[in-house]
Design an enzyme around this catalytic site. Structure first.
Site, PDB file in Angstrom:
ATOM      1  N   GLU A 224      -4.321 -16.754   4.570  1.00 35.45           N
ATOM      2  CA  GLU A 224      -4.857 -16.778   3.199  1.00 35.45           C
ATOM      3  C   GLU A 224      -4.424 -15.472   2.553  1.00 35.45           C
ATOM      4  O   GLU A 224      -5.046 -14.433   2.754  1.00 35.45           O
ATOM      5  CB  GLU A 224      -6.389 -16.897   3.242  1.00 35.45           C
ATOM      6  CG  GLU A 224      -6.886 -18.218   3.815  1.00 35.45           C
ATOM      7  CD  GLU A 224      -6.764 -19.375   2.819  1.00 35.45           C
ATOM      8  OE1 GLU A 224      -6.721 -19.111   1.602  1.00 35.45           O
ATOM      9  OE2 GLU A 224      -6.726 -20.529   3.265  1.00 35.45           O
ATOM     10  N   CYS A 258      -8.528 -12.099  -5.047  1.00 33.46           N
ATOM     11  CA  CYS A 258      -7.207 -12.653  -4.721  1.00 33.46           C
ATOM     12  C   CYS A 258      -6.730 -13.656  -5.760  1.00 33.46           C
ATOM     13  O   CYS A 258      -5.536 -13.807  -5.963  1.00 33.46           O
ATOM     14  CB  CYS A 258      -7.233 -13.293  -3.341  1.00 33.46           C
ATOM     15  SG  CYS A 258      -8.485 -14.581  -3.192  1.00 33.46           S
TER      16      CYS A 258
HETATM   17  P1  NAD Z   1      -4.803  -6.211   4.303  1.00 33.76           P
HETATM   18  O1  NAD Z   1      -3.762  -7.207   4.589  1.00 33.76           O
HETATM   19  O2  NAD Z   1      -4.420  -4.788   4.110  1.00 33.76           O
HETATM   20  O3  NAD Z   1      -5.929  -6.197   5.464  1.00 33.76           O
HETATM   21  C1  NAD Z   1      -6.535  -7.358   5.955  1.00 33.76           C
HETATM   22  C2  NAD Z   1      -6.944  -7.152   7.386  1.00 33.76           C
HETATM   23  O4  NAD Z   1      -5.786  -6.867   8.159  1.00 33.76           O
HETATM   24  C3  NAD Z   1      -7.920  -6.007   7.619  1.00 33.76           C
HETATM   25  O5  NAD Z   1      -8.948  -6.454   8.479  1.00 33.76           O
HETATM   26  C4  NAD Z   1      -7.076  -4.935   8.285  1.00 33.76           C
HETATM   27  O6  NAD Z   1      -7.797  -4.160   9.220  1.00 33.76           O
HETATM   28  C5  NAD Z   1      -6.005  -5.732   8.974  1.00 33.76           C
HETATM   29  N1  NAD Z   1      -4.734  -4.975   9.072  1.00 33.76           N
HETATM   30  C6  NAD Z   1      -4.254  -4.078   8.185  1.00 33.76           C
HETATM   31  N2  NAD Z   1      -3.062  -3.593   8.581  1.00 33.76           N
HETATM   32  C7  NAD Z   1      -2.772  -4.218   9.740  1.00 33.76           C
HETATM   33  C8  NAD Z   1      -1.679  -4.159  10.657  1.00 33.76           C
HETATM   34  N3  NAD Z   1      -0.632  -3.354  10.433  1.00 33.76           N
HETATM   35  N4  NAD Z   1      -1.704  -4.944  11.758  1.00 33.76           N
HETATM   36  C9  NAD Z   1      -2.750  -5.765  11.975  1.00 33.76           C
HETATM   37  N5  NAD Z   1      -3.830  -5.859  11.161  1.00 33.76           N
HETATM   38  C10 NAD Z   1      -3.841  -5.102  10.054  1.00 33.76           C
HETATM   39  O7  NAD Z   1      -5.567  -6.817   3.032  1.00 33.76           O
HETATM   40  P2  NAD Z   1      -6.685  -6.134   2.184  1.00 33.76           P
HETATM   41  O8  NAD Z   1      -6.115  -4.938   1.500  1.00 33.76           O
HETATM   42  O9  NAD Z   1      -7.917  -5.975   3.008  1.00 33.76           O
HETATM   43  O10 NAD Z   1      -6.976  -7.284   1.102  1.00 33.76           O
HETATM   44  C11 NAD Z   1      -6.248  -7.413  -0.063  1.00 33.76           C
HETATM   45  C12 NAD Z   1      -5.229  -8.526   0.035  1.00 33.76           C
HETATM   46  O11 NAD Z   1      -5.828  -9.695   0.536  1.00 33.76           O
HETATM   47  C13 NAD Z   1      -4.676  -8.911  -1.319  1.00 33.76           C
HETATM   48  O12 NAD Z   1      -3.294  -9.144  -1.220  1.00 33.76           O
HETATM   49  C14 NAD Z   1      -5.408 -10.198  -1.655  1.00 33.76           C
HETATM   50  O13 NAD Z   1      -4.720 -11.033  -2.559  1.00 33.76           O
HETATM   51  C15 NAD Z   1      -5.547 -10.806  -0.312  1.00 33.76           C
HETATM   52  N6  NAD Z   1      -6.693 -11.726  -0.292  1.00 33.76           N
HETATM   53  C16 NAD Z   1      -6.448 -13.046  -0.167  1.00 33.76           C
HETATM   54  C17 NAD Z   1      -7.510 -13.929  -0.189  1.00 33.76           C
HETATM   55  C18 NAD Z   1      -7.315 -15.402  -0.053  1.00 33.76           C
HETATM   56  O14 NAD Z   1      -8.318 -16.093   0.093  1.00 33.76           O
HETATM   57  N7  NAD Z   1      -6.102 -15.918  -0.084  1.00 33.76           N
HETATM   58  C19 NAD Z   1      -8.806 -13.446  -0.323  1.00 33.76           C
HETATM   59  C20 NAD Z   1      -9.001 -12.085  -0.452  1.00 33.76           C
HETATM   60  C21 NAD Z   1      -7.940 -11.229  -0.423  1.00 33.76           C
END
Ligand code: NAD
Length: 470
Positions: A224, A258
């Site tokens: 997602e 998002c």
């Molecule tokens: P992110 O991808 O930075 O982090 C998400 C998760 O991934 C966190 O739990 C984090 O600890 C983990 N993570 C971060 N770096 C990692 C790595 N190198 N290896 C493994 N795991 C890692 O996202 P965010 O900044 O928390 O959220 C914002 C993003 O999420 C935006 O792009 C937004 O559009 C998207 N989002 C999508 C939805 C949806 O339903 N499609 C909902 C909310 C947010």
């Protein structure tokens, strides 16, 4: 009725060894078969609902601390996960029922069945923007489908992460459902394990890392992700309603949503009236100085505040533009005269800044949308059915909402997910159950007779085969 076990608290930020141990225990729990029974799943869903209610004030306080999230928004978009739990409780029995499938004449006598079965031990990784709901909503599907689950909330919303871990620990046996807290290292340690499914919500870049890790074990994924969700505004609209609905969708959670409208494509003829109405809507919602409004959230971290502040240079500020580093405030901002090459039009904004681009012909707007990655959401404001149809048919996006923003995420009957770079798979309601299930095809034959047409020797049987194949 099955008793819901009271679990022991878990250790935060466990070592890779501890994660491996947790996994083994969950696998044993799954193998015990307990999670498969309807009564068990129902009891766990009911326990989850009670837990959300019981921890409600803690959740609200954590969201306030992490994001200054206004209480009403928190109820609507986070505690509101209760509706998703209720929906699953109501439909669980029907979802679990195997479906029969008609068998062709040459297979008779035979019966066909499609049986949903749980995948096993699943991993759910969440982001920080709706840090409560985006952990629990997929969990509803995982429980309904009969899986064990390991949750990894975002470290960027640490207070909410704590509350999620506490709620889960107080509600479930950790061998069944548990939380591991921590940042990138913990996430990577967890991803090194072999799960039966990984459900990830976050950015596209990290989505690729998750998918690569899953590929090591050929684990299926639901991703997602995010992207730039366009909002196309035709001239045939009710201007004030359109303005209010766009402003609301853009500014809840200070734009850190998002599916927030990322940029506006507006018919040049209606643009002045729409912008004036949007300015009025911002004032109506948040007063003359939104920094004083109790209803306006803050940017989650200094890093994101700095990133967003840079975008203010990418166009002419029509509304807003004020910032405050100490409180991580960015005013509701509308940017005009934006170059399509500017970062604000190249990256997902994820904040309260809305670039506006005018178009003369609808085809120009559609061409621009099509030139970018397929977005998670697409918004159309128009009374004109032909305009609606043209956009629907000529663009691709995870979902579409016509004449409103954000609201299409709410009904459990509408699957929610992205397409292309905005994601893989979908969830909510039955789609969540499907996401965490394997649909096993089963054919049942009997011993009434055994026609020999398919067995060797084949001599003299070819004509029959040709007739069967048609
Ligand atoms: P992110 O991808 O930075 O982090 C998400 C998760 O991934 C966190 O739990 C984090 O600890 C983990 N993570 C971060 N770096 C990692 C790595 N190198 N290896 C493994 N795991 C890692 O996202 P965010 O900044 O928390 O959220 C914002 C993003 O999420 C935006 O792009 C937004 O559009 C998207 N989002 C999508 C939805 C949806 O339903 N499609 C909902 C909310 C947010």
């Amino acid at each position: 009725m099955i008793q819901v076990p009271i679990a022991q608290p878990i250790a935060a930020s466990p070592s890779p060894l501890a994660i491996g141990e947790l996994m083994q225990r969950q696998r044993r729990f799954f193998e015990s078969g307990q999670t498969r029974a309807y009564e068990f799943r129902l009891a766990q869903l009911q326990a989850l609902k009670q837990a959300v209610k019981a921890h409600q004030s803690e959740v609200l306080a954590a969201l306030k601390a992490d994001l200054n999230k206004p209480e009403l928004e928190a109820y609507l978009t986070e505690i509101g996960v209760i509706k998703e739990i209720d929906y699953a409780i109501k439909h669980l029995k029907a979802w679990m029922r195997p479906r029969s499938a008609a068998m062709p004449l040459e297979q008779q006598p035979a019966k066909g069945r499609i049986m949903p079965e749980p995948l096993g031990v699943v991993l759910i990784i969440g982001p920080w923007n709706y840090p409560f709901q985006l952990m629990l909503s997929p969990l509803v599907g995982a429980i309904a489908a009969g899986n064990c689950a390991l949750l990894k909330p975002s470290e960027i919303a640490p207070q909410t992460s704590r509350v999620v871990a506490r709620l889960i620990a107080h509600t479930f046996d950790p061998d069944y459902i548990t939380t591991v807290e921590g940042g990138v290292e913990v996430s990577q340690a967890v991803l090194a394990e072999r799960f039966d499914h990984i459900f990830f919500t976050g950015g596209t870049a990290i989505g690729k890392i998750v998918m690569a890790a899953a590929a090591q074990h050929l684990t299926s994924v639901t991703l997602e992700l995010g992207g730039k969700s366009p909002c196309i505004v035709d001239r045939e609209i009710q201007v004030e309603y359109t303005a209010r609905r766009i402003v609301w969708g853009k500014l809840i959670n200070a734009g850190q949503t998002c599916i927030a409208p990322d940029y506006l494509l507006v018919d040049r003829e209606i643009k002045p009236a729409l912008l004036a109405a949007m300015q009025a809507a911002v004032r109506e919602f948040y007063g003359d100085d939104p920094s004083q409004s109790p209803d306006y959230a803050r940017i989650v971290s200094d890093k994101h505040w700095q990133r967003l502040s840079q975008y203010l240079q990418d166009g002419q500020v029509l509304i807003g533009g004020e910032t405050d580093a100490t409180s991580r405030y960015i005013a509701p901002t509308i940017l005009d005269q934006v170059s399509l090459d500017a970062p604000v039009m190249q990256e997902e904004i994820f904040g309260p800044i809305l670039p506006v681009i005018a178009y003369d012909r609808l085809e120009e707007a559609i061409r621009l949308v099509r030139s970018k990655s397929k977005p998670l959401a697409l918004y159309i404001f128009s009374r004109n059915k032909e305009v609606q149809t043209q956009i629907l048919q000529q663009t691709s996006s995870g979902g579409v909402c016509i004449n409103d923003t954000i609201m299409h995420i709410a009904p459990s009957a509408l699957p929610f997910g992205g397409v292309g770079e905005s994601g893989i798979g979908s969830y909510h309601g039955k789609a969540s159950f499907d996401t965490f299930s394997h649909y096993k095809s089963v054919m049942v034959k009997n011993f009434w007779f055994d026609l020999k047409w398919r067995y060797a020797p084949y001599v003299g049987k070819l004509e029959l085969f040709k007739r069967l194949v048609g």
